[in-house]
Design an enzyme around this catalytic site. Structure first.
Site, PDB file in Angstrom:
ATOM      1  N   LYS A  89     -26.254   3.604  -0.856  1.00 48.20           N
ATOM      2  CA  LYS A  89     -26.581   4.489  -1.382  1.00 48.20           C
ATOM      3  C   LYS A  89     -26.244   6.051  -0.595  1.00 48.20           C
ATOM      4  CE  LYS A  89     -31.995   3.767  -1.321  1.00 48.20           C
ATOM      5  NZ  LYS A  89     -31.999   2.660  -1.388  1.00 48.20           N
ATOM      6  N   GLU A 111     -36.241  13.667   0.073  1.00 51.56           N
ATOM      7  CA  GLU A 111     -37.934  12.896   0.313  1.00 51.56           C
ATOM      8  C   GLU A 111     -37.342  11.185   0.050  1.00 51.56           C
ATOM      9  OE1 GLU A 111     -36.278  11.262  -3.587  1.00 51.56           O
ATOM     10  OE2 GLU A 111     -37.118  13.830  -3.459  1.00 51.56           O
ATOM     11  N   SER A 381     -26.760  -5.281  -2.763  1.00 48.88           N
ATOM     12  CA  SER A 381     -26.775  -3.798  -2.595  1.00 48.88           C
ATOM     13  C   SER A 381     -27.033  -3.201  -1.041  1.00 48.88           C
ATOM     14  CB  SER A 381     -28.000  -3.068  -3.420  1.00 48.88           C
ATOM     15  OG  SER A 381     -29.179  -3.963  -3.490  1.00 48.88           O
TER      16      SER A 381
HETATM   17  C1  LIG Z   1     -32.638   1.907  -1.834  1.00 53.57           C
HETATM   18  C2  LIG Z   1     -32.146   0.637  -1.773  1.00 53.57           C
HETATM   19  C3  LIG Z   1     -32.711  -0.116  -3.389  1.00 53.57           C
HETATM   20  C4  LIG Z   1     -33.450   0.314  -4.459  1.00 53.57           C
HETATM   21  O1  LIG Z   1     -32.718   1.317  -5.262  1.00 53.57           O
HETATM   22  P1  LIG Z   1     -32.250   1.405  -6.517  1.00 53.57           P
HETATM   23  O2  LIG Z   1     -31.452   3.114  -7.185  1.00 53.57           O
HETATM   24  O3  LIG Z   1     -32.222   0.280  -7.450  1.00 53.57           O
HETATM   25  O4  LIG Z   1     -30.689   1.174  -6.844  1.00 53.57           O
HETATM   26  C5  LIG Z   1     -31.539  -1.318  -3.812  1.00 53.57           C
HETATM   27  N1  LIG Z   1     -31.233  -1.609  -2.828  1.00 53.57           N
HETATM   28  C6  LIG Z   1     -31.186  -1.785  -1.051  1.00 53.57           C
HETATM   29  C7  LIG Z   1     -30.440  -2.118  -0.334  1.00 53.57           C
HETATM   30  C8  LIG Z   1     -32.196  -0.400  -0.781  1.00 53.57           C
HETATM   31  O5  LIG Z   1     -30.883   0.565   0.190  1.00 53.57           O
END
Ligand SMILES: *Cc1c(COP(=O)(O)O)cnc(C)c1O
Length: 404
Positions: A89, A111, A381
């Site tokens: 993020k 938000e 992610s």
């Molecule tokens: C917020 C988040 C997501 C989902 O958001 P995307 O916009 O689909 O990437 C996925 N994995 C993690 C670790 C997150 O914090």
């Protein structure tokens, strides 16, 4: 195949600018500023330097030897869990906060549902010396105390939203209300490839660094492109971030994995593409979870980042065109993958990312029979420290019920 929005901000039939009339000039200003600054050498150098020295890029591409051995394919993990803050993020919030600063907007609003985007925004605002206010439903504040405290420690103001369902969609409404009132000095920072144009385009461009690095790293490690790239999908930003660079490499299969929650058939899930219908939410036309009257339905996943009733328009378009394949993983399957990655590789993944890990293991097993050395890259992610209480609770409940 390259994916580009048309002059109305549409990817095929999806996307657009469904914003209140009073915001139209602001949205156009934003679009113009975005184009100006991202083509500016000074801006790009400053962002690159922040990504390198503050966020910790480039992140590693790790060959998961044990996971590969047990599943039958070669699996690499793109380690976005190693980015400062614990997820991808920050790539986006740094980009947008820097843009706000160059536009002369000193006040950032955002938000957040689970609080992760709020934390990443608070970090970027702090390091760039900007004011930060985050809208959050009171229900979510109660559920995500740790992230609320983090935001406060980082100097952000958290504004509780007590209307409607007291969750994300009400926080979105409040943010837009604030933006309309304070456009002069305020920048609205959206956390995924969603919302009205130009947000889906901007956020994808700021997350694109994931795919750019991956391409160089996999060519270096294997001398060829991967057969398959897998990423989880909430709004779609980590998926678009890793997919985009490979869109025109037709031989590379791209798979997005949505949250099937308690099962698609139960209605309790977050699978907007796999099980949703077309409509308008958050300023965009996309695939959504809604009832027959167009009322947004509450999404569900035990992974907070996938608990969103919509998805980015570009991804909806790529899925519809068939370039990106979509699948889904239940909470139950995800929990199993969470345990496997923790015990086999010593990496506790975010529950969101564990959805993609489960899918990758299944895909690897399937392909093992057909092809030797099937090469898979999974976008990891985020890290799972934030999720250990959820996991402990789920496992504890089962133990009490005699399942474990
Ligand atoms: C917020 C988040 C997501 C989902 O958001 P995307 O916009 O689909 O990437 C996925 N994995 C993690 C670790 C997150 O914090």
């Amino acid at each position: 195949m390259l994916s580009k929005p048309d002059e109305h901000g549409k990817f095929g039939i999806f996307g657009g600018k469904f914003a209140p009339e009073v915001l139209m000039t602001t949205v156009e200003e934003l679009e113009a500023a975005y184009i100006t600054y991202t083509n500016d050498k000074g801006f790009r150098t400053e962002l690159d330097s922040l990504l390198r020295t503050y966020a910790g890029r480039p992140t590693a591409l790790y060959f998961a030897k044990n996971l590969s051995k047990m599943s039958g394919a070669k699996i690499y993990l793109k380690r976005e869990d190693l980015v400062h803050g614990g997820a991808h993020k920050l790539n986006n919030t740094l980009g947008q906060c820097l843009l706000a600063k160059h536009m002369g907007k000193r006040r950032i609003i955002a938000e957040t549902g689970a609080g992760q985007h709020g934390v990443a925004t608070a970090m970027a605002a702090a390091v760039l010396g900007l004011e930060c206010e985050v809208y959050m439903g009171t229900e979510d504040i109660e559920r995500q105390k740790l992230n609320v405290f983090r935001m406060k420690l980082l100097g952000a103001k958290v504004n509780p939203v007590d209307s409607g369902s007291k969750t994300l969609k009400d926080a979105i409404n409040e943010s837009i209300r604030d933006w309309v009132t304070n456009v002069e000095n305020t920048y609205y920072l959206i956390g995924s490839v969603v919302g009205m144009h130009p947000y889906p385009l901007m956020v994808r461009e700021f997350q694109r660094v994931i795919g750019k690095e991956t391409k160089v790293q996999i060519l270096d490690a294997e001398g060829r492109l991967p057969d398959t790239i897998i990423a989880c999908v909430g709004g779609g930003s980590n998926a678009m971030g890793i997919f985009y660079e490979f869109l025109s490499d037709d031989a590379v299969e791209l798979i997005g994995v949505e949250a099937a929650g308690k099962g698609l058939e139960t209605g309790e899930h977050g699978a907007s593409i796999c099980a949703g219908t077309e409509g308008v939410l958050h300023g965009m036309y996309s695939k959504l979870l809604q009832d027959e009257d167009g009322q947004i339905k509450q999404s569900y996943s035990f992974a907070p980042g996938l608990d969103y009733p919509g998805v980015g328009p570009e991804l909806a378009h790529l899925a519809e065109s068939g370039r990106v394949k979509m699948g889904s993983t239940t909470d139950e399957e995800t929990l199993n993958a969470f345990k496997i990655l923790s015990t086999k590789e010593g990496i506790i993944p975010a529950l969101e990312s564990a959805h993609a890990i489960h899918y990758a293991i299944e895909e690897a097993k399937k392909k093992a029979g057909e092809q030797k050395d099937h090469l898979i890259v999974v976008n990891l992610s985020g890290r799972g420290d934030k999720d250990i209480y959820t996991v402990a609770q789920v496992l504890g409940d089962r133990r009490e019920a005699g399942y474990v």
